[in-house]
Design an enzyme around this catalytic site. Sequence first.
Site, PDB file in Angstrom:
ATOM      1  CB  ALA A 113      41.844  34.289   5.340  1.00 28.75           C
ATOM      2  CG  ASN A 182      34.599  38.847   2.368  1.00 25.67           C
ATOM      3  OD1 ASN A 182      33.625  39.586   2.428  1.00 25.67           O
ATOM      4  ND2 ASN A 182      34.795  38.017   1.364  1.00 25.67           N
ATOM      5  CG  HIS A 212      45.165  38.993   5.762  1.00 24.32           C
ATOM      6  ND1 HIS A 212      44.538  39.788   4.829  1.00 24.32           N
ATOM      7  CD2 HIS A 212      44.937  37.702   5.365  1.00 24.32           C
ATOM      8  CE1 HIS A 212      43.959  39.027   3.918  1.00 24.32           C
ATOM      9  NE2 HIS A 212      44.183  37.770   4.224  1.00 24.32           N
TER      10      HIS A 212
END
Length: 261
Positions: A113, A182, A212
């Site tokens: 991602a 992750n 993020h």
Amino acid sequence: MRVAVLGFGGIGAPVAHALARGEVPGAELAGVVRRDPASGADGLAVLGLDEAVERADLVAECAGQRALAEVGARAVGAGRDLLVVSMGALADDAVFEALVAPAPGRVHLCAGAIGGLDLLAASARMGGFGQVRITTTKAAASLVQPWMDAGLARRLREATEPLELMRGPARKVTRAFPRSANVAAAVAFAARDWDAVEAVVVADPSVERTSHVIEAHGTAGDYRFEIRNRPSERNPASSAVVPFAVLHAIEALAGRTMVFR
């Protein structure tokens, strides 16, 4: 290149269907491996693990950290390449050592991602970092974990404002949030230091996109990457783009030229 897809959830199912439809040049679906083979795979071939390892050139792990720990070393030991999505499992020293031990198969890591890992890896090789932090913000309810007590789980489900759930070394955070962190493991691998990367997990009931934010300061320069992904409808703990990151990685491994690696 024959690909066995390990898992048939929010990541594995789209990957398997795209391979079956011939959407990845140079690759084809060997079959799907499921923990419960009787549950089927929408008409696609379901293989046992032994059969998958025998038939496939590449095993694409799309089933979570537990599955990688159980299957990864077996696949590379049999001479098959392994594409890792659940990088958080590598925080376990036993899993990591099993996968880096000499074997005829190779291990490949999927960025999933987030982006910018190639630049972080290059900077780490140049001289390393003084500070690296990744802050992940997700919908509050999607961050409920089995280890949480009833009170904290209820606070998350009923939250009305942002709540910082954890801050610490990437190794600690990725173990605590195996389905959501992750990305912290991916940053730690790129930076070449599990313990130097600080990971922060924030629960926010108002967010519509998973965020993020990666900040790094080192010899090569100062970096800040911000990614805002749409959550997967099938699995809100993951981002909708992850299956396509897996397909991109498979395409690169299948020998396509002019593909970003």
